[in-house]
Design a protein around this motif. Structure first.
Motif, PDB file in Angstrom:
ATOM      1  N   UNK A   1       0.836  -1.203   0.000  1.00 34.27           N
ATOM      2  CA  UNK A   1       0.000   0.000   0.000  1.00 34.27           C
ATOM      3  C   UNK A   1       0.869   1.250   0.000  1.00 34.27           C
ATOM      4  N   UNK A   2       1.971   1.222   0.738  1.00 32.96           N
ATOM      5  CA  UNK A   2       2.845   2.389   0.808  1.00 32.96           C
ATOM      6  C   UNK A   2       3.345   2.786  -0.579  1.00 32.96           C
ATOM      7  N   UNK A   3       3.821   1.825  -1.355  1.00 33.76           N
ATOM      8  CA  UNK A   3       4.348   2.133  -2.698  1.00 33.76           C
ATOM      9  C   UNK A   3       3.240   2.633  -3.624  1.00 33.76           C
ATOM     10  N   UNK A   4       2.084   1.980  -3.589  1.00 36.37           N
ATOM     11  CA  UNK A   4       0.974   2.422  -4.440  1.00 36.37           C
ATOM     12  C   UNK A   4       0.509   3.821  -4.032  1.00 36.37           C
ATOM     13  N   UNK A   5       0.482   4.076  -2.742  1.00 35.57           N
ATOM     14  CA  UNK A   5       0.075   5.396  -2.244  1.00 35.57           C
ATOM     15  C   UNK A   5       1.057   6.471  -2.702  1.00 35.57           C
ATOM     16  N   UNK A   6       2.359   6.197  -2.571  1.00 35.36           N
ATOM     17  CA  UNK A   6       3.355   7.181  -2.973  1.00 35.36           C
ATOM     18  C   UNK A   6       3.274   7.461  -4.479  1.00 35.36           C
ATOM     19  N   UNK A   7       3.090   6.419  -5.276  1.00 36.74           N
ATOM     20  CA  UNK A   7       2.971   6.622  -6.722  1.00 36.74           C
ATOM     21  C   UNK A   7       1.724   7.429  -7.059  1.00 36.74           C
ATOM     22  N   UNK A   8       0.604   7.111  -6.411  1.00 41.76           N
ATOM     23  CA  UNK A   8      -0.623   7.877  -6.655  1.00 41.76           C
ATOM     24  C   UNK A   8      -0.437   9.325  -6.234  1.00 41.76           C
ATOM     25  N   UNK A   9       0.232   9.548  -5.112  1.00 40.87           N
ATOM     26  CA  UNK A   9       0.447  10.917  -4.615  1.00 40.87           C
ATOM     27  C   UNK A   9       1.325  11.718  -5.561  1.00 40.87           C
TER      28      UNK A   9
ATOM     29  N   UNK B   1      -2.567   8.576 -11.704  1.00 41.34           N
ATOM     30  CA  UNK B   1      -2.975   8.547 -10.294  1.00 41.34           C
ATOM     31  C   UNK B   1      -4.091   7.536 -10.091  1.00 41.34           C
ATOM     32  N   UNK B   2      -5.110   7.590 -10.950  1.00 44.66           N
ATOM     33  CA  UNK B   2      -6.245   6.676 -10.804  1.00 44.66           C
ATOM     34  C   UNK B   2      -5.818   5.224 -10.971  1.00 44.66           C
ATOM     35  N   UNK B   3      -4.841   4.990 -11.852  1.00 45.72           N
ATOM     36  CA  UNK B   3      -4.384   3.612 -12.077  1.00 45.72           C
ATOM     37  C   UNK B   3      -3.799   3.016 -10.798  1.00 45.72           C
TER      38      UNK B   3
ATOM     39  N   UNK C   1      -6.530   2.941  -7.897  1.00 46.26           N
ATOM     40  CA  UNK C   1      -7.484   1.851  -8.043  1.00 46.26           C
ATOM     41  C   UNK C   1      -6.855   0.514  -7.683  1.00 46.26           C
ATOM     42  N   UNK C   2      -5.576   0.346  -7.996  1.00 49.13           N
ATOM     43  CA  UNK C   2      -4.884  -0.881  -7.600  1.00 49.13           C
ATOM     44  C   UNK C   2      -4.853  -1.002  -6.078  1.00 49.13           C
ATOM     45  N   UNK C   3      -4.617   0.125  -5.403  1.00 51.25           N
ATOM     46  CA  UNK C   3      -4.576   0.097  -3.940  1.00 51.25           C
ATOM     47  C   UNK C   3      -5.915  -0.340  -3.366  1.00 51.25           C
TER      48      UNK C   3
ATOM     49  N   UNK D   1      -9.268   7.479  -1.606  1.00 53.21           N
ATOM     50  CA  UNK D   1     -10.675   7.666  -1.971  1.00 53.21           C
ATOM     51  C   UNK D   1     -10.987   9.148  -2.193  1.00 53.21           C
ATOM     52  N   UNK D   2     -10.345  10.023  -1.425  1.00 54.44           N
ATOM     53  CA  UNK D   2     -10.495  11.468  -1.671  1.00 54.44           C
ATOM     54  C   UNK D   2     -10.046  11.808  -3.086  1.00 54.44           C
TER      55      UNK D   2
END
Length: 361
Positions: A107-115, A126-128, A131-133, A158-159
């Motif tokens: 989750x940390x890696x997906x969160x950082x990439x989305x951020x 970001x959505x990609x 959404x994976x997270x 989700x925000x």
């Protein structure tokens, strides 16, 4: 020539020591301690202290997580947006490479990439990752193992995905998880989750719940810019903690609410002076059930009556209150407090009706 030989000898001694230390695990343990210290400081929101340690680590080992955190600290401490951008751009391929490794999806890696992509304005990317997270972590088989920090990150995701109901549910789960797990490793995230839930309750006029969460967030990070002093103070006023409300209103430095807070601080002070406030008006109508229009009319009428008595006795703030003045003040301030709590603003109304001076500190 001799000086050169001495340097070479010193170099051999140092290399030998390093080999011995490495074989004993001391170097590795030292690095891990430094890494833990940097991560701990980062998680606590102590970015100025974490920054030099993260920079030290960067010279030894570059990971996507390290570069993300280093970029965040560089911006938070130094305001260097260009440096953050450069570090985050360098973090992206490393994070993506780490994701593809064995057990690399976190989750940390997906969160950082989305951020990072959210910051860059690349909403499709970001959505990609967001959404994976959601699909692989939140809806995955280990959902029951998620902790407060995980739920906070999912709430932020989700925000970003513009899913308010899912975001609220995740923020509330984050708060519950943080409380269940005891003191958080990341008080900054815990404080932010508490503030977000408090804000949601504040907007719904659920002040009892809001004040509990604002209190806890304030204890964790007293200087957090995320906690709006006006919202916290109004919640305190609503639950009858008048002295604390007055002080919190007076601490408000937000240009958007400072003027409102000055009058609200006066109302909180007068509530404390008045003793138990009235719950029902003279005709038995409960203050909490009055329509806003009715409440406004009664604030105007009671304010005028209070002002007339003040003028009759030439009353000045600090003078002892005569019985007639006590009764008039109690009714006016009870109604004014109810209006402020219900409408979340009273300055414009009091200024328009010429009643602001009655409550101004």
């Amino acid at each position: 020539m001799m000086e050169h030989s001495s340097r070479e000898e010193l170099r051999r001694v140092i290399l030998t020591m390093l080999v011995l230390l490495a074989s004993s695990g001391v170097c590795c343990n030292w690095f891990e301690r430094r890494q833990t210290a940097a991560e701990s400081l980062y998680n606590q929101g102590k970015y100025s202290e974490a920054l030099p340690l993260l920079r030290e680590q960067e010279r030894s080992r570059r990971t996507g997580t390290l570069l993300y955190q280093l970029g965040y600290c560089a911006f938070a401490v130094e305001g260097d947006e260009d440096k953050r951008q450069a570090l985050w751009e360098a973090a992206v391929p490393l994070l993506e490479q780490e994701l593809s490794g064995p057990q690399g999806v976190t989750l940390e890696r997906l969160y950082y990439l989305a951020a990072i992509h959210m910051s860059n304005g690349d909403h499709e990317a970001m959505r990609r990752f967001a959404r994976r997270a959601v699909d692989e972590i939140e809806m995955g088989p280990e959902m029951t193992q998620l902790d407060g920090e995980d739920w906070f990150r999912l709430a932020r995701i989700h925000d970003w995905l513009n899913e308010p109901s899912e975001a609220e549910a995740a923020y509330r789960r984050a708060v519950s998880a943080f409380r269940a797990d005891g003191p958080a490793d990341n008080p900054a995230y815990q404080s932010l989750a508490l503030v977000r839930v408090a804000d949601l309750d504040f907007l719904s006029l659920r002040y009892q719940s809001a004040v509990l969460n604002y209190d806890d967030a304030f204890k964790l990070v007293p200087d957090s810019s995320e906690i709006k002093a006006f919202n916290h103070a109004l919640s305190l006023l609503a639950v009858g903690r008048f002295a604390e409300a007055r002080d919190r209103f007076m601490s408000d430095q937000d240009p958007e609410t400072m003027k409102e807070s000055i009058l609200a601080a006066g109302i909180a002070r007068m509530c404390e002076e008045a003793g138990p406030l009235i719950e029902d008006d003279f005709d038995g109508l409960r203050l909490g059930s009055m329509a806003i229009g009715t409440l406004q009319n009664r604030v105007m009428e009671s304010g005028s009556a209070f002002m007339q008595v003040r003028n009759r006795y030439s009353y000045k703030p600090g003078d002892p209150l005569v019985p007639d003045l006590v009764d008039k003040q109690k009714r006016f301030i009870s109604l004014a407090r109810e209006l402020l709590v219900r409408s979340r603003g009273i300055q414009v109304f009091l200024d328009r009706e010429g009643l602001a001076e009655l409550v101004r500190p």
